[in-house]
Scaffold this motif. Structure first.
Motif, mmCIF file in Angstrom:
data_model
loop_
_atom_site.group_PDB
_atom_site.id
_atom_site.type_symbol
_atom_site.label_atom_id
_atom_site.label_comp_id
_atom_site.label_asym_id
_atom_site.label_seq_id
_atom_site.Cartn_x
_atom_site.Cartn_y
_atom_site.Cartn_z
ATOM 1 N N ARG A 298 0.823 -1.211 0.000
ATOM 2 C CA ARG A 298 0.000 0.000 0.000
ATOM 3 C C ARG A 298 0.864 1.272 0.000
ATOM 4 O O ARG A 298 0.727 2.124 -0.861
ATOM 5 N N CYS A 299 1.790 1.363 0.961
ATOM 6 C CA CYS A 299 2.605 2.578 1.074
ATOM 7 C C CYS A 299 4.028 2.405 0.560
ATOM 8 O O CYS A 299 4.802 3.364 0.539
ATOM 9 N N GLN A 300 4.398 1.171 0.169
ATOM 10 C CA GLN A 300 5.701 0.853 -0.406
ATOM 11 C C GLN A 300 6.854 0.998 0.590
ATOM 12 O O GLN A 300 8.021 0.987 0.211
ATOM 13 N N LYS A 301 6.546 1.157 1.900
ATOM 14 C CA LYS A 301 7.591 1.215 2.918
ATOM 15 C C LYS A 301 7.823 -0.171 3.497
ATOM 16 O O LYS A 301 6.938 -1.028 3.474
ATOM 17 N N LYS A 302 9.012 -0.369 4.052
ATOM 18 C CA LYS A 302 9.368 -1.676 4.591
ATOM 19 C C LYS A 302 8.537 -1.997 5.829
ATOM 20 O O LYS A 302 8.282 -1.132 6.669
ATOM 21 N N ILE A 303 8.105 -3.267 5.929
ATOM 22 C CA ILE A 303 7.380 -3.732 7.114
ATOM 23 C C ILE A 303 8.422 -4.199 8.126
ATOM 24 O O ILE A 303 9.085 -5.219 7.926
ATOM 25 N N LYS A 304 8.593 -3.435 9.195
ATOM 26 C CA LYS A 304 9.641 -3.717 10.177
ATOM 27 C C LYS A 304 9.105 -4.601 11.296
ATOM 28 O O LYS A 304 7.942 -4.523 11.674
ATOM 29 N N SER A 305 10.003 -5.425 11.827
ATOM 30 C CA SER A 305 9.632 -6.318 12.915
ATOM 31 C C SER A 305 9.899 -5.653 14.257
ATOM 32 O O SER A 305 10.939 -5.028 14.451
ATOM 33 N N TYR A 306 8.972 -5.817 15.182
ATOM 34 C CA TYR A 306 9.136 -5.300 16.542
ATOM 35 C C TYR A 306 9.046 -6.447 17.546
ATOM 36 O O TYR A 306 8.429 -6.346 18.586
ATOM 37 N N GLN A 307 9.698 -7.571 17.170
ATOM 38 C CA GLN A 307 9.741 -8.762 18.015
ATOM 39 C C GLN A 307 8.327 -9.227 18.386
ATOM 40 O O GLN A 307 7.998 -9.422 19.548
ATOM 41 N N GLY A 308 7.530 -9.381 17.373
ATOM 42 C CA GLY A 308 6.168 -9.849 17.552
ATOM 43 C C GLY A 308 5.496 -9.973 16.203
ATOM 44 O O GLY A 308 6.133 -9.835 15.157
ATOM 45 N N LEU A 309 4.202 -10.269 16.187
ATOM 46 C CA LEU A 309 3.461 -10.367 14.939
ATOM 47 C C LEU A 309 3.464 -9.024 14.231
ATOM 48 O O LEU A 309 3.097 -8.002 14.819
ATOM 49 N N THR A 310 3.895 -9.024 12.980
ATOM 50 C CA THR A 310 4.056 -7.783 12.227
ATOM 51 C C THR A 310 3.398 -7.901 10.864
ATOM 52 O O THR A 310 3.647 -8.856 10.129
ATOM 53 N N GLY A 311 2.556 -6.927 10.502
ATOM 54 C CA GLY A 311 1.963 -6.867 9.181
ATOM 55 C C GLY A 311 0.742 -7.752 9.022
ATOM 56 O O GLY A 311 0.400 -8.566 9.882
ATOM 57 N N MET A 312 0.066 -7.577 7.885
ATOM 58 C CA MET A 312 -1.127 -8.347 7.539
ATOM 59 C C MET A 312 -0.959 -8.921 6.132
ATOM 60 O O MET A 312 -0.450 -8.245 5.235
ATOM 61 N N ARG A 313 -1.415 -10.158 5.946
ATOM 62 C CA ARG A 313 -1.330 -10.821 4.647
ATOM 63 C C ARG A 313 -2.721 -11.247 4.202
ATOM 64 O O ARG A 313 -3.472 -11.828 4.986
ATOM 65 N N CYS A 314 -3.058 -10.986 2.932
ATOM 66 C CA CYS A 314 -4.323 -11.479 2.383
ATOM 67 C C CYS A 314 -4.080 -12.867 1.791
ATOM 68 O O CYS A 314 -3.160 -13.064 0.980
#
Length: 756
Positions: A298-314
């Motif tokens: 959507r925004c073309q920025k990197k999805i960073k990890s914060y030592q937990g569940l990160t991001g959404m996948r369809c």
């Protein structure tokens, strides 16, 4: 410890290599454990070796040979297995008084049968029922705690060799055993055993790694080793461990610890709409987590990890976005780059069928067979109907798990994630009929066959018999070795783990071509004379007699005897080279012209002046993994066409300019001088064999037993008469030319000729 005790202890340990070898034998065998156990009764081959519940080593070796359906099992493997089962059959202090231990020099067949049945294919319910009945000694339908513990012990042994974290698995199974006695009477009934087993995810994974799609919302779990940090979708903590760290759903990639499976889990994806009113629009289906290191779509920025569940996948379009970007994405999902292939849930919905024989528009409604009903019905018995998204070409995928070693299982899992799981069928579970029946009302769809040439022939035969409204075009994902048809259609000689999304894009860009198919009738001179069964009555690729069939027959016999030696393409080629070398020395098919006669469309072919050891009848220009026995042909003169050629050609000068074309209803007949010439053609040192004829009908009469083969399936045939005639044409898919060099396909050559 004495030397004898040390050796005994070493023999009692089953190594990972032994375990893998045992799995390969079981995968190759066509028998199930319940079939092999029948041989212990009445006049069975194992009846004399039975000693109560136990069996001695000599009988154990015969049992393994019977169960694995091979002529011989390696002596050292058999001995190690026997010693191992002797060790695992020893009762512990907890159940010693309640179970009958195996006598010295014997093993308990219950433990052996339970252990081996866990490695077979099949549904978990059947395996649970089978293991229960094995230990239900008096047949009263009840197990006591010691018998249940013995079943769990065998499961733990299997889990250890499957690289599970057994320390975490053991308390889970123990906890299950406390809860499985639902009525608290101290015994477990068959109903309780199946109910408890089906509710325990680790046990389900152990019993049936490749479960079938039944109920929507049911995860298909796979025990997995993750190469990067992954977090549990339930407790949100990291999955740790040096071996396989957790369970991952094949369909939606929902990931959990084994211990978290007892907690409340989110359901898996819906594979169909619940009613017709819900059909039409497909929303995104989001699964949280494990998107780190990806770029947000959507925004073309990197999805960073914060030592937990990160991001959404369809699950359907495979879009990955930040959690905060979900609200900025339209709710409707277009299924992304693979939308031409995918059947989204909104395209499948249940319908209420009229009663059988109830007239509809003046005609009775069709009667569905039990097999058909099971292939596309909801749990409550409603029939599922497909209404594909306009301007798409849904893909029906068939996977042969026995092709290409473990490649088939990996491909099956990947396609179940990339497409709707209801589009992907395991051929070992009901064959192609369920998938073809589900798609039978569609007018525009494609089929992808994942397997070897034999699997492709199987699907083409099934299409012939299914009486479909249209004959769908077929693409090939080649698994295993050979794959001559896949080479000619530009799909390559084998699958090397490349991105399946790229292959799906190639299918979308592919073009349709026709391929001739031929009927073969083998009439023995003496029906009483015993010979091998003819493997097929249809030619898709080629038919041959003599030297090449002799090599293939030796190869086939060795593979049946020692399947574990043929588990890679490199090994297979080395074995083939060895058999070709021995055939060169023995020349078992020399003076072939004295052993048979050949007629093309009724015209006798004079072979008396030729020194041949083999004759090949070709439908495609690839044989034995890439050899073009007909050879390359110069372009025809402008204005000439293969369709204008006569029904039979034997003139050597005319044959020089004759182009192979698998849609011209003609076969090419080639003579082979021996195994050395075949090797020269394969390596490019010689351009082709000797062109004998091009025709539409062939009759061969043999005078002595000769090796023959159809599409790579060899057999030894007593004297006979063989008739080859045209059957029909199959619709195939030709891969785009960028995939491999254009010279690998006769279809490309035909197109070039038509352009000149």
């Amino acid at each position: 410890m004495s030397l004898e005790e040390s050796e005994s202890k070493e023999w009692a340990i089953l190594s990972p290599v032994d375990f893998i070898q045992l799995q390969q034998y079981i995968d190759y065998s066509n028998l199930k454990m319940k079939d092999a156990l029948k041989e212990f009764y009445r006049d069975g081959v194992l009846s004399k070796y039975r000693h109560g519940e136990c069996i001695e080593e000599e009988g154990f070796k015969l049992f393994m040979k019977t169960y694995l359906d091979v002529k011989e099992v390696p002596e050292d493997l058999c001995h190690r297995l026997f010693m191992y089962f002797q060790k695992t059959s020893e009762p512990d202090s907890a159940n010693q008084s309640q179970s009958t231990p195996a006598a010295p020099g014997q093993v308990c067949m219950k433990d052996v049968s339970c252990y081996l049945s866990l490695l077979e294919g099949g549904c978990p319910e059947d395996k649970l029922e089978f293991t229960f009945k094995l230990y239900d000694k008096d047949g009263n339908g009840l197990l006591d705690s010691s018998e249940v513990d013995r079943i769990i012990a065998q499961m733990m042994h299997v889990a250890d060799y499957l690289e599970w974290d057994v320390s975490e698995l053991k308390p889970i199974l123990k906890e299950m055993m406390k809860a499985i006695d639902y009525d608290g009477n101290g015994t477990v009934s068959l109903e309780e055993w199946i109910r408890g087993g089906m509710a325990n995810v680790p046990m389900l994974v152990l019993l049936g790694l490749e479960a079938t799609i039944k109920d929507d919302g049911q995860h298909l779990w796979q025990l997995k080793h993750f190469k990067r940090p992954v977090y549990c979708n339930v407790c949100h903590s990291l999955l740790v461990g040096l071996r396989k760290q957790g369970l991952c759903c094949t369909c939606c990639k929902y990931t959990v610890h084994e211990r978290c499976t007892t907690r409340s889990l989110l359901p898996c994806i819906s594979t169909f709409a619940k009613s017709k009113k819900d059909a039409g629009v497909q929303p995104h289906v989001w699964v949280e987590g494990n998107c780190e290191a990806s770029k947000c779509d959507r925004c073309q920025k990197k999805i960073k990890s914060y030592q937990g569940l990160t991001g959404m996948r369809c699950v359907w379009c495979h879009m990955k976005i930040h959690n905060d970007c979900v609200s900025q994405v339209p709710s409707e999902c277009d299924c992304g780059a693979l939308k031409d292939h995918i059947l989204p849930p909104c395209a499948i919905y249940p319908v209420i069928l009229e009663r059988q024989n109830c007239p509809k528009n003046g005609s009775p409604s069709p009667t569905l067979s039990e097999e058909t009903e099971q292939s596309f019905t909801t749990p409550d018995g409603q029939i599922l109907r497909i209404t594909p998204v306009p301007e798409t070409h849904p893909l029906l995928v068939f996977v042969n798990l026995k092709s290409g070693g473990k490649q088939g299982k990996r491909v099956l899992r990947k396609f179940r994630y990339l497409l709707n799981p209801r589009q992907v069928y395991d051929l070992s579970n009901g064959g192609p009929a369920p998938g073809l029946n589900f798609f039978r009302d569609l007018l525009d769809y494609r089929i992808l066959v994942c397997g070897g040439d034999g699997t492709v022939g199987w699907i083409l035969d099934a299409i012939d018999k299914a009486n479909l409204l249209v004959r769908p075009p077929v693409a090939v994902l080649p698994l295993g070795t050979g794959n001559d048809l896949a080479r000619c259609l530009r799909w390559g000689g084998g699958y090397d783990g490349e991105d399946l999304q790229r292959i799906l894009r190639d299918i979308e860009l592919s073009s349709q071509v026709l391929m001739d198919r031929w009927s073969v009738q083998v009439i023995p001179d003496n029906p009483q004379e015993k010979g091998d069964p003819v493997p097929n009555d249809i030619i898709n690729n080629y038919f041959s007699i003599g030297v090449d069939a002799s090599i293939a027959h030796r190869f086939h016999q060795m593979r049946e005897k020692h399947p574990q030696k043929f588990n890679s393409r490199v090994k297979n080629k080395l074995w083939y080279f060895e058999f070709a070398t021995s055939e060169t020395i023995s020349a078992s098919c020399k003076k072939l012209n004295e052993c048979l006669t050949l007629q093309c469309c009724g015209l006798p072919i004079d072979l008396s002046s030729l020194s041949l050891e083999g004759i090949a009848v070709l439908n495609i220009p690839s044989m034995h993994g890439g050899s073009n026995l007909w050879g390359e042909t110069k372009k025809l003169d402008p204005g000439s066409s293969t369709n204008q050629q006569p029904e039979v050609i034997t003139d050597p000068e005319v044959l020089k300019g004759s182009v192979q074309d698998s849609s011209d209803k003609r076969l090419e007949v080639v003579g082979l001088e021996g195994a050395i010439e075949m090797g020269q053609i394969y390596t490019g040192l010689k351009s082709a064999g000797r062109r004998l004829a091009k025709c539409s009908q062939i009759t061969i009469k043999t005078k002595k037993p000769l090796p023959m083969q159809i599409d790579g399936e060899p057999w030894m045939q007593p004297p006979c008469t063989i008739h080859i005639t045209h059957k029909n044409q199959a619709h195939m898919l030709l891969a785009p030319p960028t995939r491999t060099s254009s010279s690998s396909s006769f279809f490309n050559l035909k197109k070039n000729i038509q352009e000149t």
